[in-house]
Design an enzyme around this catalytic site. Structure first.
Site, PDB file in Angstrom:
ATOM      1  N   GLU A 250      61.459  10.601  41.705  1.00  0.00           N
ATOM      2  CA  GLU A 250      60.209  10.715  42.480  1.00  0.00           C
ATOM      3  C   GLU A 250      60.003   9.525  43.419  1.00  0.00           C
ATOM      4  O   GLU A 250      58.874   9.256  43.831  1.00  0.00           O
ATOM      5  CB  GLU A 250      59.004  10.849  41.552  1.00  0.00           C
ATOM      6  CG  GLU A 250      58.963  12.136  40.756  1.00  0.00           C
ATOM      7  CD  GLU A 250      58.779  13.388  41.604  1.00  0.00           C
ATOM      8  OE1 GLU A 250      58.841  13.305  42.846  1.00  0.00           O
ATOM      9  OE2 GLU A 250      58.602  14.453  41.002  1.00  0.00           O
TER      10      GLU A 250
ATOM     11  N   HIS B  75      52.853   7.839  37.876  1.00  0.00           N
ATOM     12  CA  HIS B  75      53.002   9.293  37.816  1.00  0.00           C
ATOM     13  C   HIS B  75      53.400   9.675  36.389  1.00  0.00           C
ATOM     14  O   HIS B  75      54.252   9.018  35.789  1.00  0.00           O
ATOM     15  CB  HIS B  75      54.098   9.742  38.791  1.00  0.00           C
ATOM     16  CG  HIS B  75      54.566  11.144  38.558  1.00  0.00           C
ATOM     17  ND1 HIS B  75      53.713  12.230  38.569  1.00  0.00           N
ATOM     18  CD2 HIS B  75      55.792  11.662  38.282  1.00  0.00           C
ATOM     19  CE1 HIS B  75      54.397  13.326  38.315  1.00  0.00           C
ATOM     20  NE2 HIS B  75      55.657  13.009  38.137  1.00  0.00           N
TER      21      HIS B  75
ATOM     22  N   HIS C 129      53.306  13.147  33.223  1.00  0.00           N
ATOM     23  CA  HIS C 129      53.077  14.557  32.881  1.00  0.00           C
ATOM     24  C   HIS C 129      52.163  14.606  31.659  1.00  0.00           C
ATOM     25  O   HIS C 129      52.492  15.257  30.666  1.00  0.00           O
ATOM     26  CB  HIS C 129      54.402  15.251  32.577  1.00  0.00           C
ATOM     27  CG  HIS C 129      55.410  15.183  33.683  1.00  0.00           C
ATOM     28  ND1 HIS C 129      56.703  15.630  33.539  1.00  0.00           N
ATOM     29  CD2 HIS C 129      55.322  14.729  34.954  1.00  0.00           C
ATOM     30  CE1 HIS C 129      57.373  15.442  34.671  1.00  0.00           C
ATOM     31  NE2 HIS C 129      56.547  14.889  35.556  1.00  0.00           N
TER      32      HIS C 129
ATOM     33  N   HIS D 248      53.075  20.496  37.320  1.00  0.00           N
ATOM     34  CA  HIS D 248      53.875  19.269  37.271  1.00  0.00           C
ATOM     35  C   HIS D 248      53.191  18.150  36.469  1.00  0.00           C
ATOM     36  O   HIS D 248      53.674  17.780  35.406  1.00  0.00           O
ATOM     37  CB  HIS D 248      54.171  18.844  38.715  1.00  0.00           C
ATOM     38  CG  HIS D 248      55.137  17.719  38.846  1.00  0.00           C
ATOM     39  ND1 HIS D 248      55.876  17.489  39.984  1.00  0.00           N
ATOM     40  CD2 HIS D 248      55.465  16.716  37.991  1.00  0.00           C
ATOM     41  CE1 HIS D 248      56.638  16.429  39.806  1.00  0.00           C
ATOM     42  NE2 HIS D 248      56.400  15.941  38.606  1.00  0.00           N
TER      43      HIS D 248
END
Ligand code: 13P
Length: 218
Positions: free
Chosen positions: A79, A98, A100, A161
């Site tokens: 990413e 970031h 999940h 996502h």
């Protein structure tokens, strides 16, 4: 200002705290922090418990090894482009997280953001937390949709996502990511009794003003 060595150590500590806080597991998250000319980012596919400061990858905003970076660097997070495009488009932001995290991702799997059901939805700087439409991970399409969903905000969800949180520091980005996950959990729980009523725009404006006045979470 933190030296790069200090920043690397801080990033490893924050990465491990993501796991301890329950917002990340395995190798599914990543984080970055701005340095002169580019940014440091976690390597791809390396569990945080095995990651050391030397494993962080120094890139410019085009994803190239930063001038002066160690000759042998690990492969950056898949990413990296998301981090590069967010940092490039948001000069006030120093760090990007970031992950999940389960409940934020559960909402994002329905392409649902977090509305103003609770006043803390303002933690990301606006009346709600948007969900960016789905795009394949690691692509410019994903980062462009994320940058749009982050306009005027320090967090957004990514459909099917996960979530992205930004900060003027690593600490702030981590705190917001944890808050987003907490809000998502509350929203899912509140939804068990039906769609919760929302605070109106005028009230959320008062909340945002109160947060600014009290330097809330600054
Ligand atoms: P890494 O490539 O950073 O290990 O993680 C994968 C990921 O989060 C894709 O969204």
């Amino acid at each position: 200002m933190a030296t790069e060595q200090n920043l690397r150590a801080q990033m490893v500590a924050v990465a491990r705290r993501m796991n301890a806080a329950g917002i990340n597991q395995g190798t599914s998250g990543n984080l970055s922090a701005r340095i002169p000319g580019g940014f440091l980012i976690t390597p791809t596919s390396l569990p945080y418990e095995r990651m050391e400061p030397v494993d962080l990858v120094a890139l410019d905003f085009d994803g190239q090894p930063l001038a002066g970076a160690p000759a042998e660097q690990r492969r950056p997070s898949s990413e990296w482009r998301l981090h590069a495009d967010v940092l490039r488009s948001r000069p006030e932001v120093e760090a990007v997280v970031h992950c999940h995290s389960t409940r934020a991702t559960a909402l994002a799997c329905h392409s649902r953001g977090i509305p103003s059901f609770h006043y803390m939805a303002a933690v990301a700087g606006g009346p709600d937390i948007r969900c960016a439409p789905y795009a394949l991970f690691g692509t410019p399409e994903l980062s462009s949709l994320a940058v749009q969903a982050l306009e005027g905000r320090l967090a957004c969800l990514l459909a099917h996502h996960g979530q992205v949180a930004l900060g003027r520091s690593l600490e702030q980005a981590l705190r917001i990511a944890i808050e987003v996950e907490t809000l998502a959990a509350m929203y899912l729980e509140a939804s068990l009794l039906g769609d919760p009523p929302l605070l109106g725009d005028a009230e959320m404006e008062r909340v945002l003003e109160q947060m600014r006045t009290l330097l809330y979470g600054g």
